[in-house]
Design a protein around this motif. Sequence first.
Motif, PDB file in Angstrom:
ATOM      1  N   MET A 256       0.842  -1.190  -0.061  1.00  0.00           N
ATOM      2  CA  MET A 256       0.052   0.012  -0.024  1.00  0.00           C
ATOM      3  C   MET A 256       1.003   1.342   0.151  1.00  0.00           C
ATOM      4  O   MET A 256       1.786   1.285   0.737  1.00  0.00           O
ATOM      5  N   LEU A 258      -0.393   5.323  -0.097  1.00  0.00           N
ATOM      6  CA  LEU A 258      -1.217   6.207  -0.115  1.00  0.00           C
ATOM      7  C   LEU A 258      -0.615   7.616  -0.541  1.00  0.00           C
ATOM      8  O   LEU A 258      -1.162   8.129  -1.487  1.00  0.00           O
ATOM      9  N   VAL A 274       2.128   7.868   4.120  1.00  0.00           N
ATOM     10  CA  VAL A 274       1.112   6.845   4.660  1.00  0.00           C
ATOM     11  C   VAL A 274       1.491   5.670   3.593  1.00  0.00           C
ATOM     12  O   VAL A 274       0.808   5.640   2.561  1.00  0.00           O
ATOM     13  N   PRO A 275       2.649   4.929   4.074  1.00  0.00           N
ATOM     14  CA  PRO A 275       3.151   3.710   2.755  1.00  0.00           C
ATOM     15  C   PRO A 275       3.338   2.500   3.787  1.00  0.00           C
ATOM     16  O   PRO A 275       3.966   2.602   4.835  1.00  0.00           O
ATOM     17  N   ASP A 276       2.912   1.412   3.224  1.00  0.00           N
ATOM     18  CA  ASP A 276       3.560   0.317   3.874  1.00  0.00           C
ATOM     19  C   ASP A 276       4.628  -0.183   3.100  1.00  0.00           C
ATOM     20  O   ASP A 276       5.880  -0.735   3.702  1.00  0.00           O
ATOM     21  N   ASN A 296       0.865   7.081  -5.859  1.00  0.00           N
ATOM     22  CA  ASN A 296      -0.495   6.747  -5.834  1.00  0.00           C
ATOM     23  C   ASN A 296      -1.155   7.735  -6.881  1.00  0.00           C
ATOM     24  O   ASN A 296      -1.571   8.795  -6.982  1.00  0.00           O
ATOM     25  N   SER A 330      -0.538   3.157  13.419  1.00  0.00           N
ATOM     26  CA  SER A 330      -0.067   2.351  12.234  1.00  0.00           C
ATOM     27  C   SER A 330       1.611   2.016  12.364  1.00  0.00           C
ATOM     28  O   SER A 330       1.892   1.081  11.653  1.00  0.00           O
ATOM     29  N   GLN A 360      -7.830   5.307  -0.092  1.00  0.00           N
ATOM     30  CA  GLN A 360      -7.997   4.646   1.406  1.00  0.00           C
ATOM     31  C   GLN A 360      -6.774   3.933   1.722  1.00  0.00           C
ATOM     32  O   GLN A 360      -6.241   3.041   0.771  1.00  0.00           O
ATOM     33  N   GLU A 361      -6.155   3.784   2.682  1.00  0.00           N
ATOM     34  CA  GLU A 361      -5.088   2.975   3.039  1.00  0.00           C
ATOM     35  C   GLU A 361      -5.590   1.689   3.550  1.00  0.00           C
ATOM     36  O   GLU A 361      -4.670   0.803   3.678  1.00  0.00           O
TER      37      GLU A 361
END
Length: 495
Positions: A256, A258, A274-276, A296, A330, A360-361
């Motif tokens: 993911m 975002l 906001v990244p994995d 994204n 998170s 959405q994350e």
Amino acid sequence: MQSAAAIPIAASVARSVAVAAPAGQPFNAANVRDLARNLAAKPYAAPDDKLPDALAKLDYDAYRSIRFLPEHALWRDEKLPFQAQFFHRGFIYKDRVDIYEVTDGQARPVTYRPEDFAFGPQVPAFPAADLGFAGFRLHTPMNRPDYYDEVCVFLGASYFRAVAKGEIYGLSARGLSIDTGEAKGEEFPVFKAFWLEKPTAGATAMVVHALLDSKSATGSYRFTIRPGDTTVFDVEASLYPRVEIGHAGLAPMTSMFLFGPNDRSDTDDFRPAVPDSDGLAMFNGKGEQLWRPLSNPRDLQVSVFNDLNPRGFGLMQRERQFAAYQDLESRFERRPSLWIEPIGDWGEGAVVLFEIPTKQEIHDNIAAFWRPKTPLAAKGEHNMTYRLHWGPDVPKPHALARFTRTGVAALGEGRLFVLELAGDALKGLDPGTVKGVVSAEKTEVTNVVAQPNPETGGWRLSFQCAAKDAPVELRAELFASDKLISESWIYRWTP
């Protein structure tokens, strides 16, 4: 609601099923390959997804209230270095997965028993039956010797995840992807059965076998799992296509992204990123070391990196500072990177990257895998071996400086790119010998500046480009006295 009386009744029936369970059958790794080969010669049969309505109609919160009881974990009473816990079927996890324990060369089914689970008050009563499982997870002492940490989980289709010491779950791996991104729709192979080899006392590795099935192919997998500061999976896979597969994804990963410092358009969020995973790293067969920051996009983006005998690739989480995310829940700085190390020559093909728009994350919108140039032939056998490294970084960091941050901002009608680099290769450089080299397609690059960054101890490379026509393909590197001292930064800018 789930009544207190309903559970003992179901449990008594389940125990009678366990008593009638078949005796152990001889087992070795070749058995799973034979099963996959024989299954491929038969017409495809969809997985068993029949469930009582009470379980099939569970929502997310109700399903999460079903908990396996740790005191019932497989091998817990024997104080072995690994334990297995199991997932109940329900919600979106409807497919039955059969699980076997392998001891002394004999495979015996692990029997479903309701008394192994705690059911929340949102779960209605359901008829007693041998439901099987949705998946499983493995536990081992990893962060401290007196506690069994969850180290990996196999749940849903052919998805699985793992963590290293001090980490929490993030991106996922898969057994196989088929037709990812194709207009006709993606096919999702499933692991329909697992065999868990009972570990010996003092074992540092756990062996898991899996049988994969789908409309287009079957497969056998052998995972040797070694938890630690980096958790390593040795994977031996054999695929048996029912039909020719032109769009196979081997060693696939999903993650993911975002937003981040390179991509914050239309973002109203207190968090800086906001990244994995924040980038795709590649070490190709030519010896090039490449870094591709993720984005994204507004529209689906597909990037294809042709190669011959790749040395490694992976979706990485390079940024490890809390300040980069500011998320106390998170904890993105603790998410693992996943590096794929091919064992042997994989031939011609490409690393393929999909970046899918998302708002959405909760959605995995990043996919990466190896796609062989030659389609997987029908009725054939295709073998591959590789190693998965789940951890903070690539297993053997290279000597070249690395790009650690990509910042992008509007500058008039164009864009300003600010890239940060770090690494031992940058220490003690004569600034007069250092230069940044930036190339681009469809745009003019100006104001290329390479300078030391005293705040990080590294270097900063910045430049501008008009970026009027999209997409724009960019490449940047740092040289000292005409010697390459950094990996290659490659990026696709889209509005």
